[in-house]
Motif scaffolding. Structure first.
Motif, short mmCIF file in Angstrom:
data_model
loop_
_atom_site.label_atom_id
_atom_site.label_comp_id
_atom_site.label_asym_id
_atom_site.label_seq_id
_atom_site.Cartn_x
_atom_site.Cartn_y
_atom_site.Cartn_z
N GLU A 184 0.36 -9.04 -26.25
CA GLU A 184 -0.81 -8.61 -27.02
C GLU A 184 -1.93 -9.63 -26.95
N TYR A 185 -1.58 -10.92 -26.92
CA TYR A 185 -2.61 -11.95 -26.79
C TYR A 185 -3.30 -11.86 -25.43
N LEU A 186 -2.52 -11.76 -24.36
CA LEU A 186 -3.10 -11.70 -23.01
C LEU A 186 -3.99 -10.48 -22.83
N LEU A 187 -3.58 -9.36 -23.39
CA LEU A 187 -4.42 -8.16 -23.32
C LEU A 187 -5.70 -8.35 -24.14
N SER A 188 -5.60 -9.07 -25.24
CA SER A 188 -6.77 -9.27 -26.11
C SER A 188 -7.83 -10.15 -25.47
N ILE A 189 -7.44 -11.00 -24.50
CA ILE A 189 -8.43 -11.87 -23.84
C ILE A 189 -8.88 -11.28 -22.49
N GLY A 190 -8.52 -10.03 -22.24
CA GLY A 190 -9.11 -9.36 -21.09
C GLY A 190 -8.21 -9.07 -19.91
N LEU A 191 -6.92 -9.45 -19.98
CA LEU A 191 -6.03 -9.08 -18.91
C LEU A 191 -5.67 -7.60 -19.02
N GLN A 192 -5.16 -7.04 -17.94
CA GLN A 192 -4.90 -5.61 -17.89
C GLN A 192 -3.42 -5.31 -17.76
N GLU A 193 -3.03 -4.22 -18.39
CA GLU A 193 -1.67 -3.74 -18.23
C GLU A 193 -1.52 -3.11 -16.85
N SER A 194 -0.38 -3.29 -16.23
CA SER A 194 -0.13 -2.69 -14.92
C SER A 194 0.01 -1.18 -15.06
N PRO A 195 -0.31 -0.44 -13.96
CA PRO A 195 -0.67 -0.92 -12.63
C PRO A 195 -2.10 -1.43 -12.57
N LYS A 196 -2.33 -2.49 -11.79
CA LYS A 196 -3.64 -3.12 -11.67
C LYS A 196 -4.42 -2.45 -10.53
N ILE A 197 -4.93 -1.26 -10.80
CA ILE A 197 -5.65 -0.52 -9.75
C ILE A 197 -6.95 -1.23 -9.40
N GLU A 198 -7.74 -1.54 -10.41
CA GLU A 198 -8.97 -2.31 -10.20
C GLU A 198 -8.99 -3.47 -11.18
N ILE A 199 -8.88 -4.67 -10.67
CA ILE A 199 -8.81 -5.85 -11.51
C ILE A 199 -10.21 -6.26 -11.96
N LYS A 200 -10.36 -6.46 -13.26
CA LYS A 200 -11.63 -6.89 -13.82
C LYS A 200 -11.51 -8.33 -14.31
N VAL A 201 -12.51 -9.13 -14.01
CA VAL A 201 -12.54 -10.51 -14.49
C VAL A 201 -12.94 -10.51 -15.96
N PRO A 202 -12.14 -11.11 -16.85
CA PRO A 202 -12.53 -11.18 -18.26
C PRO A 202 -13.90 -11.83 -18.41
N LEU A 203 -14.70 -11.33 -19.34
CA LEU A 203 -16.07 -11.80 -19.49
C LEU A 203 -16.15 -13.28 -19.84
N TRP A 204 -15.22 -13.79 -20.62
CA TRP A 204 -15.26 -15.20 -21.01
C TRP A 204 -15.07 -16.10 -19.78
N ILE A 205 -14.40 -15.58 -18.77
CA ILE A 205 -14.25 -16.31 -17.51
C ILE A 205 -15.47 -16.10 -16.63
N LYS A 206 -15.89 -14.86 -16.52
CA LYS A 206 -17.01 -14.50 -15.64
C LYS A 206 -18.28 -15.23 -16.03
N ASN A 207 -18.47 -15.49 -17.32
CA ASN A 207 -19.71 -16.11 -17.80
C ASN A 207 -19.66 -17.64 -17.84
#
Length: 237
Positions: free
Chosen positions: A89-112
């Motif tokens: 739940e913590y990892l999902l809350s900071i922007g990671l995605q549940e599998s399957p990872k069809i399109e991976i998105k960079v969490p905004l706190w990292i991207k910025n």
């Protein structure tokens, strides 16, 4: 997992682990079984030291989670398998995605954040990229992903820092896909300038990459004399 999980503040170590999980990991929730699973593994032939010396200590440092890397998936993979609702739940809350990872998105706190982005890309590269030296001298860094978005994100970031990558996509046979193939997205960084800039901004933490670099003719002839050392990932104190 019975141990209480610690929730760290956002930091480069966490950004690196997010990249690793985006590369070789998956997060899965089975609500019917109340099962929350984190799985991250690689090739047993050349990844064991990486999981023992980098990944397991990183989980302990960040979350107080003690994990022991081991052979998994009928000994086909080597890595870590963690069952923890808190951690998922913590990892999902900071922007990671549940599998399957069809399109991976960079969490905004990292991207910025440039520093976080560099560590995140290092995590992905340490799991999904390879280092090659044509004729031992010409450096090439290559990465592949089914996710077109993550390759585009990496390409955009690198270009903004002066790199000159090339990207392409191609199909590989896949009987599991109704089309008969899966589209793979690839990014390449060729030549001395790209390589040396990569080592300064991104670096690598993977023992097999560091060994390959130091054993290359390129390193011995060009970089060793300058006192060059690949940036090595260390846990923050």
């Amino acid at each position: 997992m019975k141990n209480e999980v610690k929730f760290p503040s956002l930091n480069p170590d966490l950004a690196y682990l997010c990249g690793v999980l985006a590369g070789d990991g998956y997060i899965k929730i089975r609500h019917t079984k109340n099962e929350y699973h984190i799985f991250c593994a690689g090739n047993p032939q050349d990844e064991q030291e990486y999981y023992q010396s980098i990944i397991a200590p990183l989980f302990k440092k960040l979350f107080f989670v003690k994990v022991k890397p081991r052979l998994l998936s009928s000994n086909r993979l080597y890595g870590v398998s963690i069952y923890s609702k808190q951690l998922v739940e913590y990892l999902l809350s900071i922007g990671l995605q549940e599998s399957p990872k069809i399109e991976i998105k960079v969490p905004l706190w990292i991207k910025n954040n440039v520093n976080y982005s560099s560590f995140y890309i290092r995590g992905i590269a340490d799991t999904d990229f390879c280092y090659k030296f044509r004729n031992g001298k010409y450096p090439i860094i290559s990465g592949c992903s089914r996710s077109k978005n993550i390759i585009k994100e990496i390409d955009f970031f690198l270009r903004s820092k002066g790199f000159k990558p090339t990207i392409c996509e191609y199909g590989v046979p896949d009987k599991r896909n109704e089309k008969g193939f899966t589209v793979i997205n690839r990014i390449d960084l060729n030549g001395n300038n790209n390589f040396e800039q990569w080592m300064k901004l991104i670096g690598t933490s993977h023992p097999k990459n560091i060994t390959k670099i130091k054993q290359s003719i390129y390193f011995k002839e060009k970089l060793a004399g300058d006192g060059f050392e690949p940036p090595i990932f260390t846990l923050q104190s």
